[in-house]
Design a protein around this motif. Structure first.
Motif: not given
Length: 448
Positions: A157-184
Motif C-alpha cells: 500500500a505504501l509502495a503504491g502511494l510513493n509510486s503515485s508521488q513519483a508519477d505526479r509530483l513536479p520538482e517544485s512540490q516534492r519538498g513540501k509534499v515530502s515534508g507533510l508526508v514525513g510529518f504524517a
C-alpha cells in the motif's frame, strides 16, 4: 523514540550497488509521456489525501513495531526479547525478495483504476488480514507469519502511494509534499501508541483498531484521488520471469546519483533500526518500569516529539523547496539525529531521554522528508519504471530492517550485566552509522 521505519515491500536478493546490469525495457504509452519538468502542480486535495493515506498506513503498520509486537512477544515468550529482533528481521528478509517484482507489475498494470490504486487496495486488504493473524497468534512462528503478511500488505500500500508521488509530483512540490508526508509518518506511530495504551487488555483490538484507521484513509485516497486509466498502455516486451528477474538489478554507473542516494538511505536506516528495534525494552530497562507500563511513557515522549518532528519534516521540506537545496538539509538532519542517539545512549532518567528523543525526532523528520524529495529528484526512468526503482530503493530500508535486528543482540550482550544489556554500545554504533549516511549524500552531483 518511535521508529518511522519504512515498510519494506517498498523492497531484493542483493544490493543494487553490485554493478550488475539489468535490461532497461521501456514502457510505451499511446501518447508520449510528459518530461518530468512538464508535470503540472497537483491539487491540494491530492496532497491531503496522500498525507492522510500515509498517516493511516503508519498508524496501522508501525504501531506493532513500536509496542504491539513487543507486548505479544513478552506474552508468548517471557524474558526472551531477542525474539522481537528475529521476527522483524525475518519479515524484512522475506519481503526483500518481492519489492522490484511488485514494482514492475505495478508499472505494467492496465486497469481503469490506473497502475497504482489496485495495489493500494490489495495491500490494504492483506494488511488487515496480517493484523488479525498477529493479534491471535499463540506462538512465535505464527506471529512471524503475521509480520511477513503485514510487510507485504501495508508495504505494498505504501509502495503504491510513493509510486503515485513519483508519477505526479513536479520538482517544485516534492519538498513540501515530502515534508507533510514525513510529518504524517511521525505522527502515525504516536497516535497508534496512544491508542495502544488503552487497549493493552485486548490483543485483538490492540492490532485491529490502528488497522481500521489505515483501511479508512487508504480507501479515501483510492476513491477520491483520481488516476488516469492505464488500459491504453502497450509494452515492448511480454512479461516473463526473466524480465522480472532483470528488474532486480541496474547499472550503477549509469545512475550514479541514484546509487549514492540509495547508499546514504541504507546507512541512515541501518543506524535507525539499530536504535529503534528495542525501544520499548530500552526504556523499560533505563526507567525501571515494566514492559506493559512503558506504552504510556512512549506515548508521552512521542507526543512531545510531534512538535520536533513538525520542525524537522515540514520545516525541512518547505525550506528545501524554497532554497532549492536538498543535501545540506539532509546532512544537518543526520547530524541532529546522531546527536540525539548519543544523548539517549547515556541517559538513565526521563528528562535526558526526552531531550535525546526531541533531537532524534527533529533529525528523522528532516531526513525522511528531504531525502524522499531528493530521491524523487534522482529517480531514474520516472515515466516508465518508477515502481521498479522505488522497489530497488526499498532495499535501502528492508535490508537494514532484516539485518540490524539480527545484529543488534550481539552488541547488547557485550559487557552486559545481569540487570541491563549494553544499550550504550548499541546506540553509539547506531549514531556513527547514521552520521556516515548523512555525509554520503554529499556525493550526489545532479542535485544541490
Amino acid at each position: 523514540m518511535i521508529s518511522p521505519e519504512l515498510p519494506s515491500a517498498t523492497a531484493s536478493s542483493g544490493s543494487p550497488l553490485t554493478g550488475a546490469i539489468g535490461t532497461e525495457e521501456e514502457l510505451l504509452a499511446v501518447a508520449p509521456p510528459r518530461d518530468d519538468a512538464d508535470l503540472p502542480k497537483v491539487s491540494s486535495t491530492y496532497i491531503w489525501l496522500m498525507v492522510l493515506a500515509q498517516l493511516g498506513v503508519f498508524i496501522a503498520f508501525i504501531t506493532p513495531i513500536a509496542i504491539s509486537l513487543a507486548v505479544k512477544v513478552s506474552q508468548i515468550t517471557p524474558g526472551q526479547e531477542q525474539n522481537l529482533g528475529y521476527i522483524l528481521g525475518v519479515g524484512s528478509l522475506v519481503v526483500m525478495l518481492t519489492g522490484p517484482m511488485l514494482g514492475t507489475l505495478s508499472d505494467r498494470t492496465r486497469t481503469s483504476l490506473g497502475r497504482r490504486r489496485p495495489f493500494i487496495l490489495a495491500g490494504t486488504g492483506l494488511g488487515v488480514i496480517s493484523l488479525f493473524v498477529m493479534a491471535t497468534a499463540e506462538s512465535i512462528p505464527v506471529l512471524a507469519l503475521g509480520w511477513v503478511l503485514a510487510q507485504l500488505g501495508w508495504g505494498q500500500a505504501l509502495a503504491g502511494l510513493n509510486s503515485s508521488q513519483a508519477d505526479r509530483l513536479p520538482e517544485s512540490q516534492r519538498g513540501k509534499v515530502s515534508g507533510l508526508v514525513g510529518f504524517a509518518n511521525q505522527v502515525g506511530p504516536v497516535v497508534g501508541v496512544v491508542s495502544a495504551g488503552s487497549l493493552m487488555g485486548n490483543s485483538l483490538l490492540l492490532f485491529l483498531v490502528p488497522g481500521s484507521v489505515g483501511v479508512l484513509f487508504c480507501l479515501l485516497f483510492v476513491l477520491f484521488a483520481r488516476e488516469e486509466s492505464s488500459k491504453a498502455l502497450v509494452f515492448e516486451d511480454r512479461l516473463s520471469v526473466r524480465l522480472i528477474a532483470s528488474k532486480y538489478l541496474y547499472n550503477p554507473r549509469k545512475h550514479q546519483d541514484f546509487s549514492w542516494n540509495w547508499l546514504a538511505r541504507f546507512l541512515f536506516y541501518f543506524g535507525l533500526t539499530l536504535n529503534t528495534t528495542f525501544t520499548a525494552f530500552f526504556m523499560a530497562s533505563r526507567l525501571g518500569v515494566s514492559l506493559q507500563a512503558i506504552a504510556g511513557v512512549i506515548a508521552t515522549i512521542g507526543g512531545i516529539g510531534i512538535l520536533a518532528t513538525t520542525l524537522g519534516a515540514i520545516g525541512g521540506g518547505f525550506l528545501s523547496d524554497k532554497i532549492r537545496r536538498r543535501k545540506p538539509i539532509v546532512l544537518a538532519a543526520a547530524i541532529t539525529f546522531a546527536a540525539g542517539i548519543v544523548v539517549m545512549a547515556f541517559a538513565h532518567d526521563l528528562p535526558v531521554i526526552i531531550a535525546g528523543s526531541v533531537l532524534t525526532s527533529i533529525g528523522i523528520g528532516g531526513f525522511s522528508a528531504v531525502d524522499q524529495a531528493l530521491l524523487l529528484d534522482v529517480l531514474p526512468e520516472k515515466k516508465t519504471n518508477a515502481g521498479r526503482f522505488l522497489g530497488i530503493t526499498g532495499f535501502a530500508t528492508s535490508i537494514p530492517q532484516a539485518a540490524a535486528p539480527l545484529i543488534a543482540p550481539l552488541f547488547l550482550t557485550i559487557g552486559a550485566t545481569a540487570t541491563e544489556k549494553n544499550y550504550t554500545l548499541l546506540y553509539l554504533l547506531a549514531a556513527g552509522i547514521t552520521l556516515l549516511g548523512g555525509f554520503t549524500v554529499l556525493r550526489i552531483k545532479s542535485v544541490r
